[in-house]
Write an enzyme that holds these catalytic residues in place. Sequence first.
Site, short mmCIF file in Angstrom:
data_model
loop_
_atom_site.label_atom_id
_atom_site.label_comp_id
_atom_site.label_asym_id
_atom_site.label_seq_id
_atom_site.Cartn_x
_atom_site.Cartn_y
_atom_site.Cartn_z
N ASP A 41 -3.74 2.33 -5.23
CA ASP A 41 -2.36 2.39 -4.43
C ASP A 41 -2.14 1.21 -3.53
O ASP A 41 -1.27 1.03 -2.79
CB ASP A 41 -2.33 3.58 -3.73
CG ASP A 41 -2.87 3.59 -2.20
OD1 ASP A 41 -4.02 2.96 -2.27
OD2 ASP A 41 -2.22 4.08 -1.20
N GLU A 42 -2.97 0.07 -4.09
CA GLU A 42 -2.98 -0.90 -3.15
C GLU A 42 -3.19 -2.39 -3.92
O GLU A 42 -3.87 -2.28 -4.80
CB GLU A 42 -4.19 -0.93 -2.04
CG GLU A 42 -4.09 -1.72 -1.03
CD GLU A 42 -5.58 -1.48 -0.13
OE1 GLU A 42 -5.97 -2.23 0.48
OE2 GLU A 42 -6.33 -0.26 -0.15
N ASP A 46 0.99 -1.04 0.02
CA ASP A 46 0.04 -0.01 0.14
C ASP A 46 0.98 1.35 0.13
O ASP A 46 1.71 1.57 0.84
CB ASP A 46 -0.75 -0.09 1.47
CG ASP A 46 -1.90 1.12 1.20
OD1 ASP A 46 -3.15 1.01 1.35
OD2 ASP A 46 -1.49 2.10 0.93
P1 TTP Z 1 -5.28 5.27 1.28
O1 TTP Z 1 -4.29 4.09 1.10
O2 TTP Z 1 -6.27 4.99 2.40
O3 TTP Z 1 -4.42 6.40 1.95
P2 TTP Z 1 -3.02 7.11 1.47
O4 TTP Z 1 -2.37 6.17 0.61
O5 TTP Z 1 -3.14 8.59 1.23
O6 TTP Z 1 -2.32 7.02 2.85
P3 TTP Z 1 -1.48 5.86 3.72
O7 TTP Z 1 -0.30 6.14 3.82
O8 TTP Z 1 -2.31 5.80 5.02
O9 TTP Z 1 -1.71 4.59 2.71
O10 TTP Z 1 -5.70 5.58 -0.04
C1 TTP Z 1 -5.18 5.78 -1.31
C2 TTP Z 1 -5.63 7.08 -1.80
O11 TTP Z 1 -6.97 7.01 -2.03
C3 TTP Z 1 -5.33 8.49 -0.98
O12 TTP Z 1 -3.92 8.94 -1.46
C4 TTP Z 1 -6.44 9.47 -1.71
C5 TTP Z 1 -7.41 8.48 -2.10
N1 TTP Z 1 -8.66 8.52 -0.99
C6 TTP Z 1 -9.71 9.42 -1.05
O13 TTP Z 1 -9.62 10.26 -2.11
N2 TTP Z 1 -10.55 9.52 -0.09
C7 TTP Z 1 -10.30 8.96 1.31
O14 TTP Z 1 -11.30 8.88 2.03
C8 TTP Z 1 -9.46 7.91 1.32
C9 TTP Z 1 -9.33 6.81 2.40
C10 TTP Z 1 -8.54 7.88 0.26
MG MG Z 2 -2.17 4.36 0.85
#
Ligand code: TTP
Ligand code: MG
Length: 369
Positions: free
Chosen positions: A103-104, A8
């Site tokens: 992103d995952e 992720d």
């Molecule tokens: P995530 O992997 O949940 O968050 P992240 O990559 O920003 O941070 P982390 O280091 O905790 O993994 O989500 C991936 C992308 O999805 C994030 O960059 C933006 C988008 N997203 C939204 O648009 N709204 C939301 O509520 C969430 C959780 C994510």
């Molecule tokens: Mg992320």
Amino acid sequence: MKHIIHADLDAFYAAVEQLDNPELLGKPVLVGGRPENRGVVATASYEARQFGVRSAMPMRTAVRNCPQGIVIAPRFTRYREMSRRVMDIFRSFTELVEPLSLDEAYLDISAAVNQAEGRWPLGVALELKRRVKDETGLTVSVGVSVSKSVSKIASDLDKPDGLVVVPPGDEPGFLAPLPVGKLWGIGPKTAERLKSEGIDTIGILAAQPPDWFARVFGQRAESVRQRAVGLDDEPVHTERVTKSVSSETTFPNDLSDRAELRRVLEALADGVAGSLERKGLQGRTVTVKMRLADFATFSRQTTLPAPSSDAAPIRETAWRLLAAELTPGRSFRLLGVGVSNFAEANAVRQLSLWEYGLTTEAAKSADDN
Ligand code: TTP
Ligand code: MG
């Protein structure tokens, strides 16, 4: 034994912005809609998270908590492009990649592991992190174990730039101290309910007797219990069953004109009807996705009287849903139309002949209803 990675990316949208504009490095970055437009935070850089900023928080609150935060509008095309590059790197390690979002992803790295030759899961994970960093500039947090559910929890524990390996056999001990809400399938409501029964950690949950599981989780009892001790053996799915067909478009300039919105929406509906037709699918639920000028994104859906792949009912239904959201001055950045909830007959058509023979009777009676 399988070896599964869950990977992720860290603060994905914000990290891409920092990469493209090095002046933002080390600074609190808030990606999302403008506070004056009642926008929300899509994500915040880790520098901004120190101030309590979280995804989905109103931007106004975020800016209040973190006044030095730099607000940036999302650039989805760029994020999709970076996502594709990262997924391509994942696919160079194994064909067995299951993306969960931009992103995952899960990776089944079993074939890349050969402990006799010194290729350990840890080594593969380090190599994966290094290549993502070298080839894209992004950092990725990685969890490694023999199961999807444990790897997913592990990847989240050491963010950002994390690496957590749970060796085979250590799963129950690894999970035991963690809150029950970390388990896949236990949402905030269930977590609250379990807590009121004194069950707040996965360890306490796992120690409950089988009849307790059956009473609380019904049909899901066995799968929840297995996940609580880290014993799920879900495979990594590279191909997903089509569950919906959709099409969306972002406008070069925000649209507010009723006739123009209708024209765009109907073109999207026609496109969706066409691809349903090509795939031999008929759906019952029509969804309209909307993103407003302030990036607020939401959808409305309704069910057709009968499953369809015809353009006319999809157009009409989509327009009814959108028309109910039109208010003076409201302008739209994006519209999307989707159809889901496919008719049973399609599922039967896709079965192998052998299975077909076994289920024809059931399918006939379903058709009759
Ligand atoms: P995530 O992997 O949940 O968050 P992240 O990559 O920003 O941070 P982390 O280091 O905790 O993994 O989500 C991936 C992308 O999805 C994030 O960059 C933006 C988008 N997203 C939204 O648009 N709204 C939301 O509520 C969430 C959780 C994510
Ligand atoms: Mg992320």
